[in-house]
Design a protein around this motif. Sequence first.
Motif, PDB file in Angstrom:
ATOM      1  N   SER A 118      12.156  -5.019  -4.424  1.00  0.00           N
ATOM      2  CA  SER A 118      11.662  -5.695  -3.225  1.00  0.00           C
ATOM      3  C   SER A 118      10.170  -5.906  -3.344  1.00  0.00           C
ATOM      4  CB  SER A 118      11.965  -4.835  -1.994  1.00  0.00           C
ATOM      5  OG  SER A 118      11.288  -5.331  -0.871  1.00  0.00           O
ATOM      6  N   SER A 119       9.697  -7.049  -2.862  1.00  0.00           N
ATOM      7  CA  SER A 119       8.268  -7.321  -2.961  1.00  0.00           C
ATOM      8  C   SER A 119       7.506  -6.775  -1.763  1.00  0.00           C
ATOM      9  CB  SER A 119       8.025  -8.834  -3.092  1.00  0.00           C
ATOM     10  OG  SER A 119       8.508  -9.483  -1.945  1.00  0.00           O
ATOM     11  N   SER A 120       8.196  -6.192  -0.788  1.00  0.00           N
ATOM     12  CA  SER A 120       7.499  -5.638   0.359  1.00  0.00           C
ATOM     13  C   SER A 120       7.010  -4.243   0.040  1.00  0.00           C
ATOM     14  CB  SER A 120       8.424  -5.598   1.577  1.00  0.00           C
ATOM     15  OG  SER A 120       9.491  -4.706   1.346  1.00  0.00           O
ATOM     16  N   SER A 121       5.932  -3.853   0.695  1.00  0.00           N
ATOM     17  CA  SER A 121       5.357  -2.536   0.475  1.00  0.00           C
ATOM     18  C   SER A 121       4.774  -2.041   1.779  1.00  0.00           C
ATOM     19  CB  SER A 121       4.267  -2.633  -0.587  1.00  0.00           C
ATOM     20  OG  SER A 121       3.598  -1.396  -0.676  1.00  0.00           O
ATOM     21  N   SER A 122       4.891  -0.777   2.042  1.00  0.00           N
ATOM     22  CA  SER A 122       4.361  -0.217   3.270  1.00  0.00           C
ATOM     23  C   SER A 122       2.919   0.230   3.112  1.00  0.00           C
ATOM     24  CB  SER A 122       5.226   0.964   3.718  1.00  0.00           C
ATOM     25  OG  SER A 122       5.212   1.962   2.719  1.00  0.00           O
ATOM     26  N   SER A 123       2.369   0.089   1.928  1.00  0.00           N
ATOM     27  CA  SER A 123       1.009   0.549   1.678  1.00  0.00           C
ATOM     28  C   SER A 123       0.248  -0.500   0.890  1.00  0.00           C
ATOM     29  CB  SER A 123       1.046   1.856   0.887  1.00  0.00           C
ATOM     30  OG  SER A 123      -0.246   2.219   0.490  1.00  0.00           O
ATOM     31  N   SER A 124      -1.037  -0.641   1.177  1.00  0.00           N
ATOM     32  CA  SER A 124      -1.845  -1.594   0.421  1.00  0.00           C
ATOM     33  C   SER A 124      -2.682  -0.902  -0.628  1.00  0.00           C
ATOM     34  CB  SER A 124      -2.739  -2.393   1.372  1.00  0.00           C
ATOM     35  OG  SER A 124      -3.641  -1.510   2.004  1.00  0.00           O
ATOM     36  N   THR A 125      -2.506   0.391  -0.810  1.00  0.00           N
ATOM     37  CA  THR A 125      -3.240   1.114  -1.834  1.00  0.00           C
ATOM     38  C   THR A 125      -2.326   1.439  -2.986  1.00  0.00           C
ATOM     39  OG1 THR A 125      -2.776   3.237  -0.818  1.00  0.00           O
ATOM     40  CG2 THR A 125      -4.809   2.126  -0.133  1.00  0.00           C
ATOM     41  N   SER A 126      -2.915   1.705  -4.128  1.00  0.00           N
ATOM     42  CA  SER A 126      -2.135   1.988  -5.324  1.00  0.00           C
ATOM     43  C   SER A 126      -2.017   3.488  -5.547  1.00  0.00           C
ATOM     44  CB  SER A 126      -2.807   1.345  -6.535  1.00  0.00           C
ATOM     45  OG  SER A 126      -2.127   1.715  -7.699  1.00  0.00           O
ATOM     46  N   SER A 127      -0.825   3.913  -5.850  1.00  0.00           N
ATOM     47  CA  SER A 127      -0.590   5.280  -6.287  1.00  0.00           C
ATOM     48  C   SER A 127       0.751   5.309  -6.983  1.00  0.00           C
ATOM     49  CB  SER A 127      -0.610   6.255  -5.111  1.00  0.00           C
ATOM     50  OG  SER A 127       0.563   6.121  -4.345  1.00  0.00           O
ATOM     51  N   LYS A 128       1.038   6.369  -7.683  1.00  0.00           N
ATOM     52  CA  LYS A 128       2.320   6.470  -8.377  1.00  0.00           C
ATOM     53  C   LYS A 128       3.473   6.532  -7.385  1.00  0.00           C
ATOM     54  CE  LYS A 128       0.931   6.394 -12.592  1.00  0.00           C
ATOM     55  NZ  LYS A 128       1.109   5.210 -13.367  1.00  0.00           N
ATOM     56  N   LYS A 129       3.245   7.063  -6.189  1.00  0.00           N
ATOM     57  CA  LYS A 129       4.319   7.195  -5.214  1.00  0.00           C
ATOM     58  C   LYS A 129       4.236   6.132  -4.125  1.00  0.00           C
ATOM     59  CE  LYS A 129       4.951  12.081  -6.011  1.00  0.00           C
ATOM     60  NZ  LYS A 129       4.933  13.419  -5.470  1.00  0.00           N
ATOM     61  N   GLY A 130       3.086   5.517  -3.956  1.00  0.00           N
ATOM     62  CA  GLY A 130       2.905   4.520  -2.915  1.00  0.00           C
ATOM     63  C   GLY A 130       3.034   3.121  -3.458  1.00  0.00           C
ATOM     64  N   GLY A 131       2.740   2.137  -2.604  1.00  0.00           N
ATOM     65  CA  GLY A 131       2.828   0.741  -2.999  1.00  0.00           C
ATOM     66  C   GLY A 131       1.654   0.328  -3.866  1.00  0.00           C
ATOM     67  N   ARG A 132       1.763  -0.842  -4.442  1.00  0.00           N
ATOM     68  CA  ARG A 132       0.707  -1.388  -5.279  1.00  0.00           C
ATOM     69  C   ARG A 132      -0.304  -2.141  -4.429  1.00  0.00           C
ATOM     70  NH1 ARG A 132       0.817   1.248  -9.993  1.00  0.00           N
ATOM     71  NH2 ARG A 132       2.925   1.329 -10.808  1.00  0.00           N
ATOM     72  N   SER A 133      -1.541  -2.163  -4.884  1.00  0.00           N
ATOM     73  CA  SER A 133      -2.585  -2.895  -4.179  1.00  0.00           C
ATOM     74  C   SER A 133      -2.346  -4.395  -4.324  1.00  0.00           C
ATOM     75  CB  SER A 133      -3.961  -2.533  -4.738  1.00  0.00           C
ATOM     76  OG  SER A 133      -4.128  -3.073  -6.033  1.00  0.00           O
ATOM     77  N   GLN A 134      -3.001  -5.158  -3.478  1.00  0.00           N
ATOM     78  CA  GLN A 134      -2.905  -6.612  -3.549  1.00  0.00           C
ATOM     79  C   GLN A 134      -3.412  -7.108  -4.908  1.00  0.00           C
ATOM     80  OE1 GLN A 134      -5.026  -8.736  -0.488  1.00  0.00           O
ATOM     81  NE2 GLN A 134      -4.056 -10.666  -1.012  1.00  0.00           N
ATOM     82  N   PHE A 135      -4.469  -6.502  -5.411  1.00  0.00           N
ATOM     83  CA  PHE A 135      -4.995  -6.871  -6.719  1.00  0.00           C
ATOM     84  C   PHE A 135      -3.951  -6.652  -7.814  1.00  0.00           C
ATOM     85  CE2 PHE A 135      -6.883  -5.517 -10.748  1.00  0.00           C
ATOM     86  CZ  PHE A 135      -7.577  -6.670 -11.089  1.00  0.00           C
ATOM     87  N   GLU A 136      -3.290  -5.495  -7.803  1.00  0.00           N
ATOM     88  CA  GLU A 136      -2.276  -5.200  -8.816  1.00  0.00           C
ATOM     89  C   GLU A 136      -1.111  -6.179  -8.729  1.00  0.00           C
ATOM     90  OE1 GLU A 136      -2.433  -0.483  -9.662  1.00  0.00           O
ATOM     91  OE2 GLU A 136      -1.962  -1.080  -7.607  1.00  0.00           O
ATOM     92  N   ARG A 137      -0.730  -6.545  -7.526  1.00  0.00           N
ATOM     93  CA  ARG A 137       0.353  -7.513  -7.357  1.00  0.00           C
ATOM     94  C   ARG A 137      -0.050  -8.886  -7.889  1.00  0.00           C
ATOM     95  NH1 ARG A 137       4.499  -6.451  -5.098  1.00  0.00           N
ATOM     96  NH2 ARG A 137       5.133  -4.947  -3.571  1.00  0.00           N
ATOM     97  N   LYS A 138      -1.284  -9.307  -7.595  1.00  0.00           N
ATOM     98  CA  LYS A 138      -1.772 -10.588  -8.108  1.00  0.00           C
ATOM     99  C   LYS A 138      -1.862 -10.561  -9.628  1.00  0.00           C
ATOM    100  CE  LYS A 138      -4.239 -12.336  -4.107  1.00  0.00           C
ATOM    101  NZ  LYS A 138      -5.526 -12.793  -3.573  1.00  0.00           N
ATOM    102  N   LEU A 139      -2.300  -9.447 -10.180  1.00  0.00           N
ATOM    103  CA  LEU A 139      -2.372  -9.315 -11.630  1.00  0.00           C
ATOM    104  C   LEU A 139      -0.965  -9.367 -12.230  1.00  0.00           C
ATOM    105  CD1 LEU A 139      -4.420  -8.905 -13.917  1.00  0.00           C
ATOM    106  CD2 LEU A 139      -4.088  -6.436 -13.640  1.00  0.00           C
ATOM    107  N   GLY A 140      -0.018  -8.707 -11.588  1.00  0.00           N
ATOM    108  CA  GLY A 140       1.374  -8.765 -12.031  1.00  0.00           C
ATOM    109  C   GLY A 140       1.912 -10.179 -11.999  1.00  0.00           C
ATOM    110  N   ASP A 141       1.623 -10.897 -10.914  1.00  0.00           N
ATOM    111  CA  ASP A 141       2.046 -12.302 -10.811  1.00  0.00           C
ATOM    112  C   ASP A 141       1.454 -13.133 -11.944  1.00  0.00           C
ATOM    113  OD1 ASP A 141       3.697 -12.237  -8.557  1.00  0.00           O
ATOM    114  OD2 ASP A 141       2.020 -12.580  -7.176  1.00  0.00           O
ATOM    115  N   PHE A 142       0.181 -12.897 -12.237  1.00  0.00           N
ATOM    116  CA  PHE A 142      -0.489 -13.630 -13.310  1.00  0.00           C
ATOM    117  C   PHE A 142       0.195 -13.388 -14.652  1.00  0.00           C
ATOM    118  CE2 PHE A 142      -3.529 -13.529 -16.823  1.00  0.00           C
ATOM    119  CZ  PHE A 142      -3.954 -14.851 -16.819  1.00  0.00           C
TER     120      PHE A 142
END
Length: 115
Positions: free
Chosen positions: A47-71
């Motif tokens: 799922s592309s939804s995330s409950s967190s905007s910060t990055s951690s091994k247990k939490g969601g990915r940051s917006q930057f990480e998602r954009k980098l992944g998309d790239f």
Amino acid sequence: MMHSWLRLKGYRTLSPDIEEGICQVLAHMWIESEIMGGSGINATSTSSSSSSSTSSKKGGRSQFERKLGDFFKHQIESDTSVAYGDGFRAGNQAVLQYGLKRTLEHIRLTGTLPF
């Protein structure tokens, strides 16, 4: 890492489009599950939804990480080279049609993709 896995598992020398293509398929799958999946290494969903905007091994990915992944996903999908681009598209189609395990078994046995 997929190149190393292929060697360790005894895959014979493969043509560049098969080897680079299947390696790109796995890279694309990794990005989809680990970066785009929203919950890092413990992802159970893509799922592309995330409950967190910060990055951690247990939490969601940051917006930057998602954009980098998309790239990076876009780079893999739109590559125009025969080995990497065409190889990815053919390998991805085989995995979508036959599954990863059957595709890898076919490559190991024949050195080609199943069609």
